[in-house]
Design an enzyme around this catalytic site. Structure first.
Site, PDB file in Angstrom:
ATOM      1  N   ARG A   1      34.823  32.000  50.567  1.00 11.77           N
ATOM      2  CA  ARG A   1      34.263  31.634  51.983  1.00 11.77           C
ATOM      3  C   ARG A   1      35.186  31.960  52.939  1.00 11.77           C
ATOM      4  O   ARG A   1      34.859  32.675  54.176  1.00 11.77           O
ATOM      5  CB  ARG A   1      33.724  30.229  51.917  1.00 11.77           C
ATOM      6  CG  ARG A   1      33.020  29.903  53.327  1.00 11.77           C
ATOM      7  CD  ARG A   1      31.472  30.540  53.143  1.00 11.77           C
ATOM      8  NE  ARG A   1      30.722  29.583  52.314  1.00 11.77           N
ATOM      9  CZ  ARG A   1      30.025  28.634  52.372  1.00 11.77           C
ATOM     10  NH1 ARG A   1      29.618  28.173  53.648  1.00 11.77           N
ATOM     11  NH2 ARG A   1      29.260  28.024  51.633  1.00 11.77           N
TER      12      ARG A   1
ATOM     13  N   HIS B   1      34.910  34.538  56.476  1.00 14.77           N
ATOM     14  CA  HIS B   1      34.654  34.364  57.822  1.00 14.77           C
ATOM     15  C   HIS B   1      35.909  34.894  58.446  1.00 14.77           C
ATOM     16  O   HIS B   1      35.825  35.370  59.591  1.00 14.77           O
ATOM     17  CB  HIS B   1      34.917  32.813  57.805  1.00 14.77           C
ATOM     18  CG  HIS B   1      33.783  31.939  57.559  1.00 14.77           C
ATOM     19  ND1 HIS B   1      33.196  31.035  58.204  1.00 14.77           N
ATOM     20  CD2 HIS B   1      32.815  32.069  56.661  1.00 14.77           C
ATOM     21  CE1 HIS B   1      32.165  30.493  58.117  1.00 14.77           C
ATOM     22  NE2 HIS B   1      31.876  31.198  56.912  1.00 14.77           N
TER      23      HIS B   1
ATOM     24  N   VAL C   1      34.973  38.042  61.434  1.00 11.35           N
ATOM     25  CA  VAL C   1      35.383  37.785  62.983  1.00 11.35           C
ATOM     26  C   VAL C   1      36.681  38.460  63.200  1.00 11.35           C
ATOM     27  O   VAL C   1      37.801  38.126  62.752  1.00 11.35           O
ATOM     28  CB  VAL C   1      35.412  36.361  63.157  1.00 11.35           C
ATOM     29  CG1 VAL C   1      35.990  36.153  64.497  1.00 11.35           C
ATOM     30  CG2 VAL C   1      34.144  35.415  62.733  1.00 11.35           C
TER      31      VAL C   1
ATOM     32  N   ASP D   1      42.225  39.393  59.010  1.00 15.37           N
ATOM     33  CA  ASP D   1      43.743  39.330  59.840  1.00 15.37           C
ATOM     34  C   ASP D   1      44.168  38.160  59.911  1.00 15.37           C
ATOM     35  O   ASP D   1      45.112  37.779  60.715  1.00 15.37           O
ATOM     36  CB  ASP D   1      43.601  40.152  61.233  1.00 15.37           C
ATOM     37  CG  ASP D   1      42.681  39.053  62.169  1.00 15.37           C
ATOM     38  OD1 ASP D   1      42.023  38.333  61.501  1.00 15.37           O
ATOM     39  OD2 ASP D   1      42.733  39.693  63.114  1.00 15.37           O
TER      40      ASP D   1
ATOM     41  N   ASN E   1      32.285  26.582  61.392  1.00 16.52           N
ATOM     42  CA  ASN E   1      33.646  26.536  60.282  1.00 16.52           C
ATOM     43  C   ASN E   1      33.322  25.295  59.158  1.00 16.52           C
ATOM     44  O   ASN E   1      34.146  24.979  58.437  1.00 16.52           O
ATOM     45  CB  ASN E   1      34.883  25.987  61.065  1.00 16.52           C
ATOM     46  CG  ASN E   1      34.672  24.422  61.492  1.00 16.52           C
ATOM     47  OD1 ASN E   1      34.016  23.911  61.300  1.00 16.52           O
ATOM     48  ND2 ASN E   1      35.933  24.104  61.926  1.00 16.52           N
TER      49      ASN E   1
ATOM     50  N   HIS F   1      27.300  33.835  46.768  1.00 19.46           N
ATOM     51  CA  HIS F   1      26.681  32.637  46.714  1.00 19.46           C
ATOM     52  C   HIS F   1      26.366  32.076  45.047  1.00 19.46           C
ATOM     53  O   HIS F   1      25.698  31.145  44.860  1.00 19.46           O
ATOM     54  CB  HIS F   1      25.288  32.640  47.783  1.00 19.46           C
ATOM     55  CG  HIS F   1      25.476  32.632  48.804  1.00 19.46           C
ATOM     56  ND1 HIS F   1      24.434  32.461  49.880  1.00 19.46           N
ATOM     57  CD2 HIS F   1      26.684  32.513  49.841  1.00 19.46           C
ATOM     58  CE1 HIS F   1      25.023  32.406  51.084  1.00 19.46           C
ATOM     59  NE2 HIS F   1      26.344  32.617  51.000  1.00 19.46           N
ATOM     60  N   THR F   2      26.999  32.947  44.057  1.00 26.73           N
ATOM     61  CA  THR F   2      26.854  32.447  42.579  1.00 26.73           C
ATOM     62  C   THR F   2      27.676  31.367  42.843  1.00 26.73           C
ATOM     63  O   THR F   2      27.606  30.587  41.628  1.00 26.73           O
ATOM     64  CB  THR F   2      27.275  33.618  41.894  1.00 26.73           C
ATOM     65  OG1 THR F   2      27.244  33.241  40.615  1.00 26.73           O
ATOM     66  CG2 THR F   2      28.681  34.164  42.243  1.00 26.73           C
TER      67      THR F   2
ATOM     68  N   ASP G   1      24.067  27.962  43.877  1.00 25.22           N
ATOM     69  CA  ASP G   1      23.573  28.675  42.753  1.00 25.22           C
ATOM     70  C   ASP G   1      23.143  27.335  41.839  1.00 25.22           C
ATOM     71  O   ASP G   1      23.980  26.885  41.314  1.00 25.22           O
ATOM     72  CB  ASP G   1      24.650  29.579  41.978  1.00 25.22           C
ATOM     73  CG  ASP G   1      23.925  30.190  40.584  1.00 25.22           C
ATOM     74  OD1 ASP G   1      23.083  29.363  40.034  1.00 25.22           O
ATOM     75  OD2 ASP G   1      24.712  30.792  40.058  1.00 25.22           O
TER      76      ASP G   1
ATOM     77  N   ASP H   1      28.779  35.010  38.405  1.00 27.09           N
ATOM     78  CA  ASP H   1      27.798  35.994  37.248  1.00 27.09           C
ATOM     79  C   ASP H   1      26.899  36.370  38.263  1.00 27.09           C
ATOM     80  O   ASP H   1      26.740  36.233  39.302  1.00 27.09           O
ATOM     81  CB  ASP H   1      27.598  34.984  36.304  1.00 27.09           C
ATOM     82  CG  ASP H   1      26.720  33.799  36.527  1.00 27.09           C
ATOM     83  OD1 ASP H   1      26.194  33.653  37.807  1.00 27.09           O
ATOM     84  OD2 ASP H   1      26.675  32.851  35.979  1.00 27.09           O
TER      85      ASP H   1
END
Ligand SMILES: *[C@@H]1O[C@H](CO)[C@@H](O)[C@H](O)[C@H]1NC(C)=O
Ligand SMILES: *[C@@H]1O[C@H](CO)[C@@H](O)[C@H](O)[C@H]1NC(C)=O
Length: 328
Positions: free
Chosen positions: A62, A66, A70, A74, A94, A196-197, A248, A256
């Protein structure tokens, strides 16, 4: 002077040359001369961290999204706020960033800094890139080759986060345009949504789909009935807003293609998930990857490599931070 054809051609050419140059700086063995074992050292640190807590996996993945969405990949998302600057990580979006993602990068950097030749030679942006590949792989996902050579960014503001990150309520139109701004296609978007698994989301983010959908229907009709009951039981209206549920519901700890199978059954947690199956532009890809996990793994790796090229800083636009959480 009017812009004639030759000028226009020249402008276009230099534009493409610049584009090429910025990604040409990235390469697989960027640290071969300075820190040849960089990938091994990071992987060991990631493995140790996962042994301490499973959250390391979704949190790192995640954090990478993010960061890249944005101002590019970096490590600007790692910067802590100061009295004079409210940093990216302190934007309200956040809330989903668990501390374990940050800690993974910090631990991996400590391990690198303990090796004399590697000390302060590897950017935090590259450490996060490698660590993300490793969490995916260690959770059962593909092991794609990472491109390296990013510098760490020189700015990080909460204001810059506004409007850049996908929201749970986004439909395919909105998602496609957000991804396109990062040079990513519809297929990349469907592949990267497959992240999102793994991982969790706060109950409150799904309230709109299970309690307050619209005037005629309290529940979003695209959700599987049994899944609605499950969600309402895990997420009662008066729940503590910090409580999170698996994204999930079937294999939450395994990277998966079950995410896509879930969508076929109406078990996408967010509108931004389920709409991939509802929308005729993305549905064929969902169906393909639901039936073929190998193809999904391959596509996911390729899309992650493309994600890693977003907004890469080179030259004077970046440096290698001594502390990932603060500018040098
Ligand atoms: C998110 O931002 C809030 C303030 O807006 C801050 O208190 C919190 O520590 C931040 N979370 C993380 C993981 O940095
Ligand atoms: C509520 O949503 C359903 C399903 O999308 C739709 O058919 C219905 O027209 C909507 N009602 C209102 C008042 O928007």
């Amino acid at each position: 002077m009017a812009l004639n054809k030759t000028n226009l051609l020249f402008l276009l050419l230099s534009f493409f040359l610049t584009l090429n140059l910025s990604s040409a700086q990235l390469r697989r063995n960027f640290y071969a001369g300075t820190c040849p074992d960089v990938e091994k050292i990071v992987r060991n640190a990631v493995q140790l961290k996962i042994q301490q807590t499973f959250t390391t996996i979704p949190a790192t993945l995640r954090l990478y999204f993010h960061d890249c969405f944005v101002n590019g990949c970096d490590a600007s998302v790692m910067i802590a706020s100061t009295n004079s600057n409210k940093a990216e990580k302190d934007h309200s979006d956040n809330l989903s960033l668990a501390g374990d993602g940050f800690d993974t990068v910090i631990k991996a950097k400590e391990a690198l800094d303990a090796v004399a030749t590697c000390r302060n030679k590897v950017s935090c942006a590259d450490i996060l890139t490698i660590a993300t590949r490793d969490v995916v792989n260690l959770a059962g996902g593909p092991r794609y080759e990472v491109e390296l050579g990013r510098l760490d960014g020189l700015s990080s503001t909460a204001a810059s986060v506004e409007g850049k990150l996908p929201q749970p309520t986004d439909d395919v139109n909105k998602l496609t345009s957000l991804f396109a701004k990062n040079g990513l296609s519809l297929k990349d978007m469907v592949a990267l949504s497959g992240a999102h698994t793994l991982g969790f989301a706060h109950c409150t983010k799904v309230f709109n789909r299970i309690y307050t959908f619209n005037k005629t229907s309290k529940v979003d009709p695209t959700i599987n009935k049994a899944y609605v009951a499950e969600l309402q039981a895990s997420c009662p209206r008066n729940i503590d807003p910090r409580v999170a549920i698996n994204m999930d519901p079937t294999t939450p700890r395994q990277f998966d293609n079950v995410y896509y199978k879930n969508l076929q059954q109406g078990k996408g947690l967010f509108t931004s998930d389920q709409d991939l199956f509802t929308d005729s532009r993305s549905k064929p890809t969902v169906d393909l990857w639901a039936s073929n996990g190998q193809l999904f793994n391959k596509a996911f790796g390729n899309s992650m490599i493309r994600l890693g090229r977003v907004g890469v800083k080179t030259g004077r636009n970046g440096n290698i931070r001594r502390d990932c959480g603060a500018f040098n």
